[in-house]
Design a protein around this motif. Structure first.
Motif, short mmCIF file in Angstrom:
data_model
loop_
_atom_site.label_atom_id
_atom_site.label_comp_id
_atom_site.label_asym_id
_atom_site.label_seq_id
_atom_site.Cartn_x
_atom_site.Cartn_y
_atom_site.Cartn_z
N ASN A 75 0.90 -1.40 -0.34
CA ASN A 75 -0.21 -0.41 -0.11
C ASN A 75 1.28 1.36 -0.36
O ASN A 75 1.40 1.64 0.61
CB ASN A 75 -0.75 0.25 1.43
CG ASN A 75 -1.85 0.88 0.81
OD1 ASN A 75 -1.30 2.29 1.97
ND2 ASN A 75 -2.92 1.57 0.61
N GLU A 87 -8.75 4.32 4.74
CA GLU A 87 -8.72 3.47 4.46
C GLU A 87 -7.73 2.69 5.71
O GLU A 87 -7.12 1.86 5.58
CB GLU A 87 -7.85 3.22 3.01
CG GLU A 87 -6.23 3.70 2.69
CD GLU A 87 -5.97 3.22 1.18
OE1 GLU A 87 -6.45 2.27 0.53
OE2 GLU A 87 -5.05 3.38 1.29
N LEU A 91 -6.86 -1.73 5.49
CA LEU A 91 -6.14 -2.49 5.78
C LEU A 91 -5.74 -3.18 6.98
O LEU A 91 -5.22 -4.20 7.11
CB LEU A 91 -4.42 -1.06 5.19
CG LEU A 91 -5.08 -0.67 4.19
CD1 LEU A 91 -4.27 0.85 3.35
CD2 LEU A 91 -4.87 -1.89 2.30
N PHE A 105 1.67 -7.77 4.60
CA PHE A 105 1.92 -6.15 4.21
C PHE A 105 3.05 -5.38 4.01
O PHE A 105 2.86 -5.77 5.18
CB PHE A 105 0.33 -5.82 5.23
CG PHE A 105 -1.23 -6.02 4.23
CD1 PHE A 105 -1.91 -7.39 3.94
CD2 PHE A 105 -2.03 -4.64 4.28
CE1 PHE A 105 -2.88 -7.75 3.91
CE2 PHE A 105 -3.24 -4.84 4.03
CZ PHE A 105 -4.00 -7.03 3.85
N THR A 151 -2.89 0.53 -3.93
CA THR A 151 -3.13 -0.73 -3.79
C THR A 151 -2.17 -1.84 -4.39
O THR A 151 -3.17 -2.21 -5.18
CB THR A 151 -3.79 -1.52 -2.72
OG1 THR A 151 -4.04 0.09 -1.30
CG2 THR A 151 -3.47 -2.60 -1.37
#
Length: 188
Positions: A75, A87, A91, A105, A151
């Motif tokens: 991201n 967001e 996330l 992530f 993303t």
């Protein structure tokens, strides 16, 4: 040139650039599907991830190639970006819900000061972020600064599966991540 024509031209250009990230050659329109802001590539049409490594906000280094075998959700964000703030909880919730499935992530902080980036991340994200004030990593992925947040979902083979050029919600992102996580790696 009117603002409407200029905007339409910009969106068409962004879509073309995004599709280029999903293939290694011509005929991108046939290889990936796009609604202009989300690009999805079939497993046999995905391109390799550009090299990506850098210094983490919390210290140390990160190299995305070390995450082979995992789905990696990258991201691109900035503390100055209101949609990034919107967001952030989605996330983190998606990360928590999918990490047991071999999903990791990575945030990439762009065009920011380190102090503001660290302050933004506190209490919002438990996954690491690369500090990329020059947006070099973002540009490697054809993510121009004016499309932050963005993303990118990488499959277990390190290929670009999905590119989303806008803020995401958990309801949208989690099914995408789960679908990519359920795929068998091409190398097996």
């Amino acid at each position: 040139m009117t603002a409407r024509r200029w905007t339409a031209g910009l969106l068409a250009t962004l879509a073309a650039v995004a599709l280029a990230g999903c293939s290694s050659g011509g005929g991108e329109e046939k290889r990936c599907t796009s609604d202009g802001l989300t690009i999805t590539c079939a497993p046999d049409q995905r391109s390799k991830t550009p090299k990506m490594s850098g210094d983490l906000l919390t210290g140390g280094r990160y190299d995305v190639s070390q995450a082979r075998g995992q789905v990696v959700v990258v991201n691109f964000w900035g503390s100055w970006c209101a949609p990034c703030r919107a967001e952030a909880d989605d996330l983190e919730a998606t990360y928590q819900a999918t990490k047991a499935s071999g999903v990791t992530f990575l945030g990439v902080n762009v065009q920011d000061s380190k102090d503001k980036a660290i302050a933004f991340e506190q209490g919002r994200a438990t996954y690491p972020s690369i500090f990329d004030p020059s947006s070099r990593q973002a540009l490697n992925f054809d993510i121009p600064p004016n499309t932050t947040p963005a993303t990118v979902v990488l499959d277990r083979d390190g290929r670009i599966a999905v590119v989303i050029r806008r803020a995401v919600t958990q309801d949208e992102l989690r099914p995408i991540v789960e679908r990519i996580a359920a795929e068998k790696p091409a190398s097996n």
